[in-house]
Design a protein around this motif. Structure first.
Motif, PDB file in Angstrom:
ATOM      1  N   ALA A  72       0.830  -1.203   0.000  1.00 31.36           N
ATOM      2  CA  ALA A  72       0.000   0.000   0.000  1.00 31.36           C
ATOM      3  C   ALA A  72       0.867   1.255   0.000  1.00 31.36           C
ATOM      4  CB  ALA A  72      -0.929  -0.007   1.211  1.00 31.36           C
ATOM      5  N   PHE A  73       1.927   1.229   0.789  1.00 32.36           N
ATOM      6  CA  PHE A  73       2.832   2.381   0.876  1.00 32.36           C
ATOM      7  C   PHE A  73       3.507   2.647  -0.470  1.00 32.36           C
ATOM      8  CE2 PHE A  73       7.035   4.235   1.947  1.00 32.36           C
ATOM      9  CZ  PHE A  73       6.610   5.386   2.611  1.00 32.36           C
ATOM     10  N   ALA A  74       3.929   1.578  -1.155  1.00 29.92           N
ATOM     11  CA  ALA A  74       4.571   1.727  -2.459  1.00 29.92           C
ATOM     12  C   ALA A  74       3.604   2.313  -3.485  1.00 29.92           C
ATOM     13  CB  ALA A  74       5.098   0.378  -2.941  1.00 29.92           C
ATOM     14  N   ALA A  75       2.363   1.836  -3.488  1.00 26.07           N
ATOM     15  CA  ALA A  75       1.369   2.336  -4.436  1.00 26.07           C
ATOM     16  C   ALA A  75       1.071   3.810  -4.173  1.00 26.07           C
ATOM     17  CB  ALA A  75       0.086   1.516  -4.340  1.00 26.07           C
ATOM     18  N   MET A  76       0.935   4.172  -2.893  1.00 25.59           N
ATOM     19  CA  MET A  76       0.689   5.565  -2.542  1.00 25.59           C
ATOM     20  C   MET A  76       1.854   6.448  -2.998  1.00 25.59           C
ATOM     21  SD  MET A  76      -1.282   7.829  -1.017  1.00 25.59           S
ATOM     22  CE  MET A  76      -2.359   7.177   0.268  1.00 25.59           C
ATOM     23  N   ASN A  77       3.084   6.007  -2.762  1.00 33.04           N
ATOM     24  CA  ASN A  77       4.262   6.775  -3.179  1.00 33.04           C
ATOM     25  C   ASN A  77       4.321   6.916  -4.699  1.00 33.04           C
ATOM     26  OD1 ASN A  77       5.159   7.362  -0.649  1.00 33.04           O
ATOM     27  ND2 ASN A  77       6.892   5.950  -0.677  1.00 33.04           N
ATOM     28  N   ASN A  78       3.962   5.858  -5.408  1.00 35.62           N
ATOM     29  CA  ASN A  78       3.967   5.929  -6.871  1.00 35.62           C
ATOM     30  C   ASN A  78       2.955   6.955  -7.373  1.00 35.62           C
ATOM     31  OD1 ASN A  78       5.980   3.997  -7.239  1.00 35.62           O
ATOM     32  ND2 ASN A  78       4.523   2.295  -7.332  1.00 35.62           N
ATOM     33  N   TRP A  79       1.784   6.989  -6.760  1.00 40.12           N
ATOM     34  CA  TRP A  79       0.750   7.952  -7.178  1.00 40.12           C
ATOM     35  C   TRP A  79       1.222   9.373  -6.914  1.00 40.12           C
ATOM     36  CZ3 TRP A  79      -2.532  11.798  -5.416  1.00 40.12           C
ATOM     37  CH2 TRP A  79      -3.634  12.087  -6.220  1.00 40.12           C
ATOM     38  N   PHE A  80       1.734   9.635  -5.738  1.00 42.27           N
ATOM     39  CA  PHE A  80       2.211  10.976  -5.425  1.00 42.27           C
ATOM     40  C   PHE A  80       3.502  11.317  -6.167  1.00 42.27           C
ATOM     41  CE2 PHE A  80      -0.794  10.858  -1.903  1.00 42.27           C
ATOM     42  CZ  PHE A  80      -1.206  12.188  -1.842  1.00 42.27           C
ATOM     43  N   GLY A  81       4.200  10.286  -6.660  1.00 43.70           N
ATOM     44  CA  GLY A  81       5.417  10.530  -7.432  1.00 43.70           C
ATOM     45  C   GLY A  81       5.153  11.200  -8.766  1.00 43.70           C
ATOM     46  N   LEU A  82       3.899  11.175  -9.217  1.00 42.30           N
ATOM     47  CA  LEU A  82       3.523  11.828 -10.471  1.00 42.30           C
ATOM     48  C   LEU A  82       3.140  13.297 -10.258  1.00 42.30           C
ATOM     49  CD1 LEU A  82       1.358   8.945 -11.977  1.00 42.30           C
ATOM     50  CD2 LEU A  82       3.710   9.544 -12.577  1.00 42.30           C
ATOM     51  N   ILE A  83       3.275  13.762  -9.037  1.00 43.46           N
ATOM     52  CA  ILE A  83       2.895  15.133  -8.681  1.00 43.46           C
ATOM     53  C   ILE A  83       4.147  15.926  -8.324  1.00 43.46           C
ATOM     54  CG2 ILE A  83       1.603  16.528  -6.993  1.00 43.46           C
ATOM     55  CD1 ILE A  83      -0.294  14.061  -6.738  1.00 43.46           C
ATOM     56  N   ALA A  84       4.190  17.182  -8.721  1.00 42.31           N
ATOM     57  CA  ALA A  84       5.335  18.033  -8.405  1.00 42.31           C
ATOM     58  C   ALA A  84       5.552  18.069  -6.895  1.00 42.31           C
ATOM     59  CB  ALA A  84       5.102  19.445  -8.948  1.00 42.31           C
ATOM     60  N   PRO A  85       6.783  17.849  -6.421  1.00 39.72           N
ATOM     61  CA  PRO A  85       7.055  17.824  -4.971  1.00 39.72           C
ATOM     62  C   PRO A  85       6.576  19.083  -4.251  1.00 39.72           C
ATOM     63  CG  PRO A  85       8.953  17.009  -6.190  1.00 39.72           C
ATOM     64  CD  PRO A  85       7.989  17.542  -7.210  1.00 39.72           C
ATOM     65  N   GLY A  86       6.717  20.240  -4.898  1.00 39.64           N
ATOM     66  CA  GLY A  86       6.284  21.482  -4.272  1.00 39.64           C
ATOM     67  C   GLY A  86       4.790  21.505  -4.000  1.00 39.64           C
ATOM     68  N   ASP A  87       4.015  20.904  -4.896  1.00 41.43           N
ATOM     69  CA  ASP A  87       2.561  20.848  -4.708  1.00 41.43           C
ATOM     70  C   ASP A  87       2.209  19.977  -3.495  1.00 41.43           C
ATOM     71  OD1 ASP A  87       2.419  22.384  -6.943  1.00 41.43           O
ATOM     72  OD2 ASP A  87       1.533  20.857  -8.241  1.00 41.43           O
ATOM     73  N   LEU A  88       2.930  18.856  -3.351  1.00 47.40           N
ATOM     74  CA  LEU A  88       2.676  17.972  -2.213  1.00 47.40           C
ATOM     75  C   LEU A  88       3.074  18.655  -0.903  1.00 47.40           C
ATOM     76  CD1 LEU A  88       1.904  15.345  -0.878  1.00 47.40           C
ATOM     77  CD2 LEU A  88       4.145  14.415  -1.504  1.00 47.40           C
ATOM     78  N   GLU A  89       4.217  19.324  -0.904  1.00 47.22           N
ATOM     79  CA  GLU A  89       4.660  20.026   0.303  1.00 47.22           C
ATOM     80  C   GLU A  89       3.630  21.077   0.724  1.00 47.22           C
ATOM     81  OE1 GLU A  89       8.468  21.607  -0.633  1.00 47.22           O
ATOM     82  OE2 GLU A  89       9.417  19.632  -0.894  1.00 47.22           O
ATOM     83  N   GLU A  90       3.109  21.810  -0.256  1.00 43.13           N
ATOM     84  CA  GLU A  90       2.107  22.828   0.023  1.00 43.13           C
ATOM     85  C   GLU A  90       0.833  22.209   0.586  1.00 43.13           C
ATOM     86  OE1 GLU A  90      -0.506  26.104  -2.537  1.00 43.13           O
ATOM     87  OE2 GLU A  90       1.462  25.441  -3.286  1.00 43.13           O
ATOM     88  N   ALA A  91       0.427  21.060   0.019  1.00 45.07           N
ATOM     89  CA  ALA A  91      -0.794  20.395   0.480  1.00 45.07           C
ATOM     90  C   ALA A  91      -0.618  19.852   1.900  1.00 45.07           C
ATOM     91  CB  ALA A  91      -1.166  19.271  -0.475  1.00 45.07           C
ATOM     92  N   ILE A  92       0.546  19.277   2.190  1.00 47.69           N
ATOM     93  CA  ILE A  92       0.806  18.760   3.535  1.00 47.69           C
ATOM     94  C   ILE A  92       0.769  19.900   4.545  1.00 47.69           C
ATOM     95  CG2 ILE A  92       2.579  17.756   5.028  1.00 47.69           C
ATOM     96  CD1 ILE A  92       3.398  15.959   2.697  1.00 47.69           C
TER      97      ILE A  92
END
Length: 254
Positions: free
Chosen positions: A227-247
């Motif tokens: 599950a962790f690998a699948a979640m990381n793969n999905w978020f891996g398609l998103i710009a890191p800055g966008d994820l940091e902002e969302a977190i």
């Protein structure tokens, strides 16, 4: 728009990622505990960790806040394609019909109508699945709001790139977009399957196993890793800055 060109990734409004990010934070809290299972000193410690994990995984996480609502796809199972990719597909079909004789043009138009009808049926079915699965809806809330550019970066080797150009075999924009969305859906489905298996396995080990000595954490660790690998793969398609902002938005609400 600087966001559009960052890391050559498709982009969406910042708030589009919030439900999926809440899901990630919820799961990550349980995954950190599962990482401790392998190093637990004894079965009693494993039981304690499993019970704590079950306390996280059993309740349904709240992923959508007030004002956040999954975009309505269609209420009609026979609706035609109306999403953002629709215009691109229609343009591609029109381009492909150039130079065809009248008979072939009619056949191509009928084929296009059939493809759009099938897509509408798929959209209707997906909307029904979203209604019963908020985790699925959280992923889709982001992908439905994705914007794609008018070009793409070809990652093939120089030799393969030359061959594709010579053979006029470069993928169309619509093919690239469809491939991108299919990959996101694949990772989403892998996570959804694994996390439901994990919830069931953890609940069983934490509450149904009669004796502490009968606890077996190997399956739990393996499923949580998937599950962790699948979640990381999905978020891996998103710009890191966008994820940091969302977190940051989820952890420190405005």
């Amino acid at each position: 728009d600087g966001r559009k060109n960052r890391n050559q990734k498709p982009f969406a409004p910042p708030n589009a990622l919030l439900p999926a990010t809440r899901l990630k934070l919820w799961f990550d809290s349980a995954y950190k505990l599962s990482s401790c299972l392998a190093s637990a000193d004894n079965k009693t410690e494993e039981k304690r960790i499993l019970q704590e994990m079950n306390g996280i995984l059993s309740p349904q996480p709240k992923l959508f806040l007030s004002g956040e609502k999954i975009l309505k796809r269609t209420s009609n199972p026979t609706a035609q394609l109306t999403t953002g990719i629709s215009g691109a597909n229609k343009d591609q079909y029109q381009f492909n019909r150039k130079g065809l004789n009248p008979g072939d043009k009619i056949a191509a138009m009928l084929n296009q109508a059939d493809v759009e009808r099938q897509w509408g049926m798929l959209q209707y079915a997906e909307s029904k699945r979203e209604e019963s699965n908020e985790m699925r809806a959280a992923f889709n809330y982001y992908t439905q709001q994705l914007s794609f550019g008018d070009d793409y970066v070809l990652t093939a080797s120089p030799e393969e790139r030359k061959k594709m150009i010579r053979n006029d075999d470069l993928p169309s924009i619509t093919a690239v977009i469809t491939s991108d969305l299919d990959l996101r859906d694949l990772y989403r489905n892998q996570f959804l399957t694994a996390v439901e298996d994990a919830r069931a396995e953890v609940a069983y080990q934490a509450t149904k196993v009669a004796s502490v000595d009968e606890i077996d954490v190997l399956d739990t660790v393996d499923i949580m890793d998937r599950a962790f690998a699948a979640m990381n793969n999905w978020f891996g398609l998103i710009a890191p800055g966008d994820l940091e902002e969302a977190i940051h938005s989820c952890v420190v609400p405005v």
